[in-house]
Write a protein that holds these residues in place. Structure first.
Motif, PDB file in Angstrom:
ATOM      1  N   GLU A   1      -6.838  30.399   4.541  1.00 38.35           N
ATOM      2  CA  GLU A   1      -6.275  29.694   3.396  1.00 38.35           C
ATOM      3  C   GLU A   1      -6.530  28.213   3.621  1.00 38.35           C
ATOM      4  O   GLU A   1      -6.619  27.769   4.759  1.00 38.35           O
ATOM      5  CB  GLU A   1      -4.766  29.921   3.298  1.00 38.35           C
ATOM      6  N   GLU A   2      -6.603  27.440   2.538  1.00 35.13           N
ATOM      7  CA  GLU A   2      -6.868  26.010   2.678  1.00 35.13           C
ATOM      8  C   GLU A   2      -6.075  25.188   1.676  1.00 35.13           C
ATOM      9  O   GLU A   2      -5.691  25.673   0.618  1.00 35.13           O
ATOM     10  CB  GLU A   2      -8.355  25.712   2.476  1.00 35.13           C
ATOM     11  N   VAL A   3      -5.870  23.927   2.039  1.00 32.27           N
ATOM     12  CA  VAL A   3      -5.421  22.898   1.109  1.00 32.27           C
ATOM     13  C   VAL A   3      -6.489  21.811   1.158  1.00 32.27           C
ATOM     14  O   VAL A   3      -6.855  21.327   2.233  1.00 32.27           O
ATOM     15  CB  VAL A   3      -4.035  22.329   1.475  1.00 32.27           C
ATOM     16  N   ILE A   4      -7.011  21.471  -0.027  1.00 30.41           N
ATOM     17  CA  ILE A   4      -8.080  20.481  -0.145  1.00 30.41           C
ATOM     18  C   ILE A   4      -7.510  19.235  -0.806  1.00 30.41           C
ATOM     19  O   ILE A   4      -6.865  19.324  -1.858  1.00 30.41           O
ATOM     20  CB  ILE A   4      -9.250  21.037  -0.991  1.00 30.41           C
ATOM     21  N   ILE A   5      -7.767  18.072  -0.194  1.00 27.49           N
ATOM     22  CA  ILE A   5      -7.243  16.795  -0.687  1.00 27.49           C
ATOM     23  C   ILE A   5      -8.399  15.816  -0.839  1.00 27.49           C
ATOM     24  O   ILE A   5      -9.245  15.712   0.056  1.00 27.49           O
ATOM     25  CB  ILE A   5      -6.200  16.219   0.291  1.00 27.49           C
ATOM     26  N   ALA A   6      -8.437  15.104  -1.951  1.00 22.77           N
ATOM     27  CA  ALA A   6      -9.402  14.014  -2.135  1.00 22.77           C
ATOM     28  C   ALA A   6      -8.756  12.754  -1.566  1.00 22.77           C
ATOM     29  O   ALA A   6      -7.965  12.100  -2.237  1.00 22.77           O
ATOM     30  CB  ALA A   6      -9.743  13.837  -3.612  1.00 22.77           C
ATOM     31  N   LEU A   7      -9.072  12.429  -0.324  1.00 27.32           N
ATOM     32  CA  LEU A   7      -8.493  11.229   0.283  1.00 27.32           C
ATOM     33  C   LEU A   7      -9.058   9.962  -0.338  1.00 27.32           C
ATOM     34  O   LEU A   7      -8.386   8.939  -0.415  1.00 27.32           O
ATOM     35  CB  LEU A   7      -8.725  11.212   1.789  1.00 27.32           C
ATOM     36  N   SER A   8     -10.307  10.042  -0.775  1.00 34.06           N
ATOM     37  CA  SER A   8     -10.971   8.909  -1.407  1.00 34.06           C
ATOM     38  C   SER A   8     -11.956   9.444  -2.428  1.00 34.06           C
ATOM     39  O   SER A   8     -12.549  10.501  -2.235  1.00 34.06           O
ATOM     40  CB  SER A   8     -11.696   8.084  -0.337  1.00 34.06           C
TER      41      SER A   8
ATOM     42  N   GLY B   1       0.838  -1.200   0.000  1.00 29.86           N
ATOM     43  CA  GLY B   1       0.000   0.000   0.000  1.00 29.86           C
ATOM     44  C   GLY B   1       0.867   1.241   0.000  1.00 29.86           C
ATOM     45  O   GLY B   1       1.994   1.212   0.486  1.00 29.86           O
ATOM     46  N   ASN B   2       0.364   2.299  -0.544  1.00 30.77           N
ATOM     47  CA  ASN B   2       1.132   3.533  -0.666  1.00 30.77           C
ATOM     48  C   ASN B   2       0.942   4.427   0.554  1.00 30.77           C
ATOM     49  O   ASN B   2      -0.040   4.305   1.283  1.00 30.77           O
ATOM     50  CB  ASN B   2       0.719   4.291  -1.927  1.00 30.77           C
ATOM     51  N   LEU B   3       1.894   5.348   0.741  1.00 28.85           N
ATOM     52  CA  LEU B   3       1.862   6.270   1.864  1.00 28.85           C
ATOM     53  C   LEU B   3       2.148   7.672   1.344  1.00 28.85           C
ATOM     54  O   LEU B   3       3.076   7.865   0.559  1.00 28.85           O
ATOM     55  CB  LEU B   3       2.926   5.875   2.892  1.00 28.85           C
ATOM     56  N   THR B   4       1.326   8.621   1.776  1.00 32.04           N
ATOM     57  CA  THR B   4       1.526  10.032   1.462  1.00 32.04           C
ATOM     58  C   THR B   4       1.363  10.814   2.750  1.00 32.04           C
ATOM     59  O   THR B   4       0.604  10.425   3.632  1.00 32.04           O
ATOM     60  CB  THR B   4       0.497  10.515   0.410  1.00 32.04           C
ATOM     61  N   PHE B   5       2.098  11.912   2.864  1.00 32.69           N
ATOM     62  CA  PHE B   5       1.996  12.749   4.062  1.00 32.69           C
ATOM     63  C   PHE B   5       2.089  14.209   3.668  1.00 32.69           C
ATOM     64  O   PHE B   5       2.453  14.552   2.541  1.00 32.69           O
ATOM     65  CB  PHE B   5       3.090  12.388   5.082  1.00 32.69           C
TER      66      PHE B   5
ATOM     67  N   LYS C   1     -12.110  32.001 -13.706  1.00 27.65           N
ATOM     68  CA  LYS C   1     -12.621  30.711 -13.238  1.00 27.65           C
ATOM     69  C   LYS C   1     -11.638  29.601 -13.599  1.00 27.65           C
ATOM     70  O   LYS C   1     -11.121  29.553 -14.720  1.00 27.65           O
ATOM     71  CB  LYS C   1     -13.970  30.436 -13.897  1.00 27.65           C
ATOM     72  N   LYS C   2     -11.396  28.705 -12.634  1.00 30.66           N
ATOM     73  CA  LYS C   2     -10.590  27.506 -12.875  1.00 30.66           C
ATOM     74  C   LYS C   2     -11.312  26.313 -12.262  1.00 30.66           C
ATOM     75  O   LYS C   2     -11.944  26.438 -11.213  1.00 30.66           O
ATOM     76  CB  LYS C   2      -9.198  27.630 -12.255  1.00 30.66           C
ATOM     77  N   ILE C   3     -11.188  25.174 -12.908  1.00 32.42           N
ATOM     78  CA  ILE C   3     -11.763  23.934 -12.394  1.00 32.42           C
ATOM     79  C   ILE C   3     -10.633  22.952 -12.148  1.00 32.42           C
ATOM     80  O   ILE C   3      -9.811  22.703 -13.035  1.00 32.42           O
ATOM     81  CB  ILE C   3     -12.790  23.335 -13.379  1.00 32.42           C
ATOM     82  N   PHE C   4     -10.601  22.406 -10.942  1.00 33.40           N
ATOM     83  CA  PHE C   4      -9.613  21.403 -10.563  1.00 33.40           C
ATOM     84  C   PHE C   4     -10.362  20.116 -10.244  1.00 33.40           C
ATOM     85  O   PHE C   4     -11.257  20.110  -9.398  1.00 33.40           O
ATOM     86  CB  PHE C   4      -8.832  21.850  -9.323  1.00 33.40           C
ATOM     87  N   SER C   5     -10.018  19.038 -10.922  1.00 34.33           N
ATOM     88  CA  SER C   5     -10.601  17.722 -10.630  1.00 34.33           C
ATOM     89  C   SER C   5      -9.643  16.989  -9.709  1.00 34.33           C
ATOM     90  O   SER C   5      -8.515  16.681 -10.099  1.00 34.33           O
ATOM     91  CB  SER C   5     -10.811  16.938 -11.932  1.00 34.33           C
ATOM     92  N   LEU C   6     -10.099  16.761  -8.489  1.00 33.74           N
ATOM     93  CA  LEU C   6      -9.254  16.081  -7.499  1.00 33.74           C
ATOM     94  C   LEU C   6      -9.672  14.622  -7.414  1.00 33.74           C
ATOM     95  O   LEU C   6     -10.844  14.324  -7.187  1.00 33.74           O
ATOM     96  CB  LEU C   6      -9.379  16.762  -6.139  1.00 33.74           C
ATOM     97  N   ASN C   7      -8.716  13.734  -7.603  1.00 33.65           N
ATOM     98  CA  ASN C   7      -9.001  12.299  -7.550  1.00 33.65           C
ATOM     99  C   ASN C   7      -7.795  11.471  -7.126  1.00 33.65           C
ATOM    100  O   ASN C   7      -7.804  10.256  -7.271  1.00 33.65           O
ATOM    101  CB  ASN C   7      -9.528  11.803  -8.905  1.00 33.65           C
ATOM    102  N   ARG C   8      -6.770  12.111  -6.624  1.00 34.75           N
ATOM    103  CA  ARG C   8      -5.568  11.421  -6.141  1.00 34.75           C
ATOM    104  C   ARG C   8      -5.207  11.967  -4.770  1.00 34.75           C
ATOM    105  O   ARG C   8      -5.163  13.183  -4.565  1.00 34.75           O
ATOM    106  CB  ARG C   8      -4.387  11.634  -7.095  1.00 34.75           C
ATOM    107  N   SER C   9      -4.916  11.091  -3.823  1.00 31.41           N
ATOM    108  CA  SER C   9      -4.633  11.518  -2.459  1.00 31.41           C
ATOM    109  C   SER C   9      -3.241  12.115  -2.292  1.00 31.41           C
ATOM    110  O   SER C   9      -2.898  12.563  -1.214  1.00 31.41           O
ATOM    111  CB  SER C   9      -4.821  10.350  -1.491  1.00 31.41           C
ATOM    112  N   TYR C  10      -2.465  12.162  -3.355  1.00 27.76           N
ATOM    113  CA  TYR C  10      -1.136  12.772  -3.281  1.00 27.76           C
ATOM    114  C   TYR C  10      -1.093  14.136  -3.969  1.00 27.76           C
ATOM    115  O   TYR C  10      -0.018  14.678  -4.232  1.00 27.76           O
ATOM    116  CB  TYR C  10      -0.051  11.842  -3.840  1.00 27.76           C
ATOM    117  N   TYR C  11      -2.265  14.701  -4.236  1.00 26.64           N
ATOM    118  CA  TYR C  11      -2.377  16.074  -4.727  1.00 26.64           C
ATOM    119  C   TYR C  11      -3.206  16.874  -3.744  1.00 26.64           C
ATOM    120  O   TYR C  11      -4.279  16.435  -3.322  1.00 26.64           O
ATOM    121  CB  TYR C  11      -3.078  16.145  -6.085  1.00 26.64           C
TER     122      TYR C  11
END
Length: 135
Positions: A57-64, A18-22, A77-87
């Protein structure tokens, strides 16, 4: 407005088990961490956010799962598609943000630079545009 929303690459350690990100304050976060919260069980078709902050200020992460974050700085306007827990998506203060298109079982993890403060919110887009035009 000096800073812009941007993706922050987080470390990823790949392993057959399994992978690990921090994420570390001072290393990956562009602010001191004061609060963490998460959004989950979002019903299909619902949106979250729909506000800006004067100071937070925030950092938003898609954990799942996955979801989209729509940001505005003024009319840009910008659109960001979040789908990886390392972004992580850095959202600077004064940026309008909306979150939508949540997949089933999506988990949004948000790291914030300030404790919850209802007076820090700009909740109406027309008020936000007025505020931004005077920045």
């Amino acid at each position: 407005m000096k800073d812009h929303p941007r993706i922050i690459d987080l470390p990823i350690f790949k392993d057959s088990r399994g992978n690990l990100t921090f994420i570390e304050e001072g290393q990956h976060l562009p602010f001191l961490l004061k609060r963490a919260y998460w959004i989950y069980d979002v019903p299909g078709g619902e949106a979250r956010g729909g506000h800006a902050f004067f100071e937070n200020e925030e950092v938003i992460i898609a954990l799942s799962g996955s979801f989209d974050v729509i940001t505005y700085q003024g009319n840009e306007k910008k659109i960001f598609s979040l789908n990886r827990s390392y972004y992580g998506l850095y959202v600077p203060k004064g940026t309008w943000r909306e979150m939508n298109n949540f997949s089933t079982n999506a988990l949004a993890f948000i790291l914030a630079s300030s404790p919850y403060n209802p007076q820090d919110y700009i909740r109406e887009f027309k008020d936000y545009l007025n505020y931004f035009s005077h920045e």
